[in-house]
Design an enzyme around this catalytic site. Structure first.
Site, PDB file in Angstrom:
ATOM      1  N   CYS A  98      -4.830  -8.380  11.678  1.00 26.22           N
ATOM      2  CA  CYS A  98      -4.060  -9.434  12.404  1.00 26.22           C
ATOM      3  C   CYS A  98      -2.563  -9.088  12.273  1.00 26.22           C
ATOM      4  CB  CYS A  98      -4.161 -10.715  11.534  1.00 26.22           C
ATOM      5  SG  CYS A  98      -5.907 -11.536  11.784  1.00 26.22           S
TER       6      CYS A  98
ATOM      7  N   GLY B 198      -4.099  -5.669  15.884  1.00 25.40           N
ATOM      8  CA  GLY B 198      -5.175  -6.329  16.463  1.00 25.40           C
ATOM      9  C   GLY B 198      -5.268  -6.457  18.055  1.00 25.40           C
TER      10      GLY B 198
ATOM     11  N   ASN C  41      -2.777 -13.667   8.746  1.00 26.33           N
ATOM     12  CA  ASN C  41      -3.262 -12.418   8.134  1.00 26.33           C
ATOM     13  C   ASN C  41      -3.540 -12.377   7.025  1.00 26.33           C
ATOM     14  OD1 ASN C  41      -3.266  -9.650   8.503  1.00 26.33           O
ATOM     15  ND2 ASN C  41      -1.149  -9.448   7.954  1.00 26.33           N
ATOM     16  N   GLY C  42      -4.928 -11.787   7.048  1.00 28.10           N
ATOM     17  CA  GLY C  42      -5.473 -11.685   5.584  1.00 28.10           C
ATOM     18  C   GLY C  42      -6.962 -12.100   5.739  1.00 28.10           C
TER      19      GLY C  42
ATOM     20  N   CYS D 189      -0.794  -4.016  -0.092  1.00 25.11           N
ATOM     21  CA  CYS D 189      -1.570  -3.226   0.494  1.00 25.11           C
ATOM     22  C   CYS D 189      -1.186  -1.559   0.541  1.00 25.11           C
ATOM     23  CB  CYS D 189      -2.279  -3.529   1.627  1.00 25.11           C
ATOM     24  SG  CYS D 189      -3.299  -2.699   2.445  1.00 25.11           S
TER      25      CYS D 189
ATOM     26  N   TYR E 145      -1.569   3.994   6.764  1.00 20.89           N
ATOM     27  CA  TYR E 145      -2.274   4.059   8.080  1.00 20.89           C
ATOM     28  C   TYR E 145      -1.584   2.613   9.185  1.00 20.89           C
ATOM     29  CZ  TYR E 145      -5.856   3.714  11.677  1.00 20.89           C
ATOM     30  OH  TYR E 145      -6.420   3.476  12.929  1.00 20.89           O
TER      31      TYR E 145
ATOM     32  N   CYS F 142     -12.618  -3.192   1.508  1.00 20.19           N
ATOM     33  CA  CYS F 142     -11.423  -4.289   1.170  1.00 20.19           C
ATOM     34  C   CYS F 142     -11.925  -5.359   1.729  1.00 20.19           C
ATOM     35  CB  CYS F 142     -10.227  -3.837   2.280  1.00 20.19           C
ATOM     36  SG  CYS F 142      -8.766  -4.888   2.012  1.00 20.19           S
TER      37      CYS F 142
ATOM     38  N   CYS G 256      -1.844  -2.483  -4.416  1.00 20.19           N
ATOM     39  CA  CYS G 256      -3.355  -2.504  -4.371  1.00 20.19           C
ATOM     40  C   CYS G 256      -4.068  -1.300  -4.225  1.00 20.19           C
ATOM     41  CB  CYS G 256      -3.821  -3.666  -3.586  1.00 20.19           C
ATOM     42  SG  CYS G 256      -5.465  -3.618  -3.685  1.00 20.19           S
TER      43      CYS G 256
ATOM     44  N   CYS H 126      -9.444   0.102  -2.579  1.00 17.58           N
ATOM     45  CA  CYS H 126     -10.244   0.852  -1.733  1.00 17.58           C
ATOM     46  C   CYS H 126     -10.447   2.206  -2.055  1.00 17.58           C
ATOM     47  CB  CYS H 126      -9.750   0.798  -0.122  1.00 17.58           C
ATOM     48  SG  CYS H 126      -7.962   1.353  -0.102  1.00 17.58           S
TER      49      CYS H 126
END
Length: 585
Positions: A91, A117, A192-193, A327, A333, A473, A524, A527
């Site tokens: 998002c 998105g 978003n999340g 993140c 990316y 994730c 974080c 992943c």
């Protein structure tokens, strides 16, 4: 392009395979302060020296605990059948207060965030009668909105959203922003999340009589606001957010207020800017501010609530927030290179990632190329540090629609060939370093290697500007199930064999942390490690194949929606009851 459906409505109310090597490489002259190399570790590196048997032991701590309905190891290769082998950011959100052209500015800002998105978009505004007016639709921003649609969205307050679904399927009813009426008025929200305790909260609300219209976790937030006993409105938001666990960067809209909220860990980005006329703007990335000529002021801090109304901007502390866990994939990316995310230049981060790969995983080569577009900046960094020319060895087509008719005579690697075209003059007879941002399933990488070989490349050396992804994730990114993550099932050498390249190296997790220096604890890495800052208490996993849309076949409506509750076996239940999942934090 897929047909667009739109609606208009109004509302009144790292790993055991790494090798340790202490070196002191030369510091890049223009490296940003937060990325100054210290002692670095040798990267995950594999050369074509011998063959090894592919084993399927899991490196993800949680995947061994969770029982899922999966295919047998004998049919493992069938998991890898997707041409769009990347995680997807779900998002992007925008909020604007105090500009007479709020909806048009919101439309442009959403266009700048389109990479976050592509399945749906929506805008909500407040008109002169203090009525919240909404236009949402399935498709790209340019497909959902036109002049007549924007004319239906007057007012100087607006929020907007672009989505790629995490929880909830891609039906029109799940496209945000959501608007709801309750006894004290109306409220709109764009999120978003992803909430890791969504199902628990929904079950409690339904038990108390709440009726849900969508399968999105965001709708839970509206119900919590409506049922809160606190006043005024922004305290209802605080009260609701205190019950949420997971990742959320949200913007809310009422008849006279714009509110921005970020979760206490700050998983997903959210920034604030201001236009020359004083209008306040919130957005997921600064690239959205740039397009609408808003000046970046600062981030919305983790755990902060910002309320904007006629009296100005008021800042409140949502919760006593722990150490931030932003993140890291935003820098690897998701975000555009021209954005500032978590106070850092995305371009500079990726450039230094490439420089470190060149220092730690050098190889004799004639040319450096990138997998466009997200691998380009890291490839530039690699080439600059290695002293080897960077060239465009792969050309990306930006005109591939959501559906494409394949000829009856089947073409091998059809999806990748539609998107990427090799340049034979650059590749023929050359030793080529190919830089990409990540490897998820390995399918795209293997097809790219075949393309390059067919174009005459003498040697192909893959360099990946991120550590191996071994875990899903749960904080707003669509990653596949752990069974589909190739680094969760194979060693670096086994991945190299699967892909078919001459050597393969990843950016080591330890080196990534050292590059970030004192900022490292604020990110974080779940992943890459399987250690979750907020444990997925519902032990939710994704079905194999969930949201596997290669961008070429099928439509949003065909995607099976949502998270699923994993069947808990007795061992998992005992672990949870004993509180041993704390080892994942």
């Amino acid at each position: 392009m897929a047909a667009t459906a739109a609606t208009t409505s109004s509302f009144s109310a790292l790993s055991k395979h790494s090798l340790s090597l202490n070196t002191s490489p030369q510091v890049p002259q223009k490296a940003p302060p937060f990325l100054l190399p210290k002692t670095l570790q040798k990267p995950y590196l594999s050369h074509a020296t011998h063959k090894t048997h592919i084993t399927l032991s899991s490196k993800n701590p949680i995947s061994d605990l969770v029982s899922t309905d999966k295919k047998s190891s004998d049919d493992f290769s069938s998991y890898f059948d997707d041409d769009d082998d990347k995680p997807r950011e779900e998002c992007g959100v925008v909020g604007i207060y105090g500009d007479p052209e709020a909806s048009r500015l919101c439309y442009l800002a959403l266009h700048a965030l389109q990479h976050r998105g592509q399945e749906g978009a929506g805008i909500v505004t407040v008109n002169d009668n203090k009525v919240l007016q909404s236009v949402t639709g399935v498709g790209l921003v340019s497909e959902v909105f036109n002049e007549s649609k924007l004319d239906q969205l007057p007012g100087d307050l607006a929020i907007g959203h672009v989505r790629y679904s995490t929880a909830g399927s891609s039906m029109l009813k799940n496209v945000q922003p959501f608007v709801a009426g309750y006894r004290f008025g109306s409220v709109g929200v764009a999120h978003n999340g992803n909430l890791v305790n969504y199902r628990k909260l929904r079950a409690i609300l339904e038990e108390n009589g709440s009726i849900f219209n969508t399968s999105s976790d965001t709708e839970v937030v509206l119900h919590l606001i409506a049922t809160s006993k606190t006043r005024p409105f922004f305290l209802r938001i605080v009260d609701a957010c205190e019950k949420l666990e997971g990742a959320y960067s949200m913007v809310f809209l009422t008849e006279d207020k714009l509110v921005a909220v970020r979760d206490p860990f700050g998983f997903r980005p959210l920034v604030m800017g201001r236009r020359s006329n004083g209008a306040v703007v919130f957005a997921s990335e600064t690239c959205a501010l740039d397009l609408i000529e808003a000046t970046y002021e600062r981030e919305v801090y983790p755990g902060e609530v910002l309320v904007v109304d006629k009296d100005g901007v008021q800042s409140l502390c949502l919760l006593p927030h722990p150490e931030p866990k932003q993140c890291i994939f935003e820098h690897i990316y998701f975000s555009l290179p021209n954005s500032i995310v978590f106070g850092r230049s995305v371009y500079e981060s990726r450039h230094v990632f490439g420089e470190i790969l060149a220092t730690e995983a050098p190889v004799d080569c004639d040319v450096v190329i990138a997998v466009p577009d997200s691998g380009v900046v890291a490839a530039l960094g690699y080439a600059a540090k290695a002293g080897v020319p960077f060239q465009q060895g792969l050309i990306r087509s930006h005109y591939v629609g959501r559906t494409f008719i394949e000829p009856s005579q089947k073409i091998r690697d059809f999806g990748v060939k539609l998107k990427l075209s090799p340049v034979r003059r650059v590749l023929e007879g050359k030793r080529v370093v190919v830089v990409d941002d990540s490897i998820v399933r390995g399918t795209t990488s293997s097809k790219i290697v075949r393309l390059l070989k067919e174009a005459g490349a003498k040697e192909i050396h893959m360099r990946i500007a991120s550590p191996p992804i071994i875990a899903s994730c749960y904080y707003g990114v669509d990653t596949p199930s752990s069974e589909e993550l190739i680094s969760n099932r194979m060693s670096v050498e086994e991945i190299r064999e699967f892909i078919g390249c001459d050597s393969l190296a990843f950016l080591p997790l330890d080196s990534l942390k050292k590059l970030l220096a004192e900022e490292s604890p604020n990110f974080c890495y779940a992943c890459f490690s399987g250690k979750y800052p907020v444990p997925p208490k519902e032990v939710m996993v994704k079905r194999i194949g969930d949201f596997v849309d290669d961008g070429l076949n099928g439509s949003p409506e065909s995607i099976d929606g949502g998270w699923v509750q994993a069947p808990l076996n007795q061992d998992v239940q005992k672990v949870i009851e004993a509180g041993k999942l704390s080892s994942l934090t």
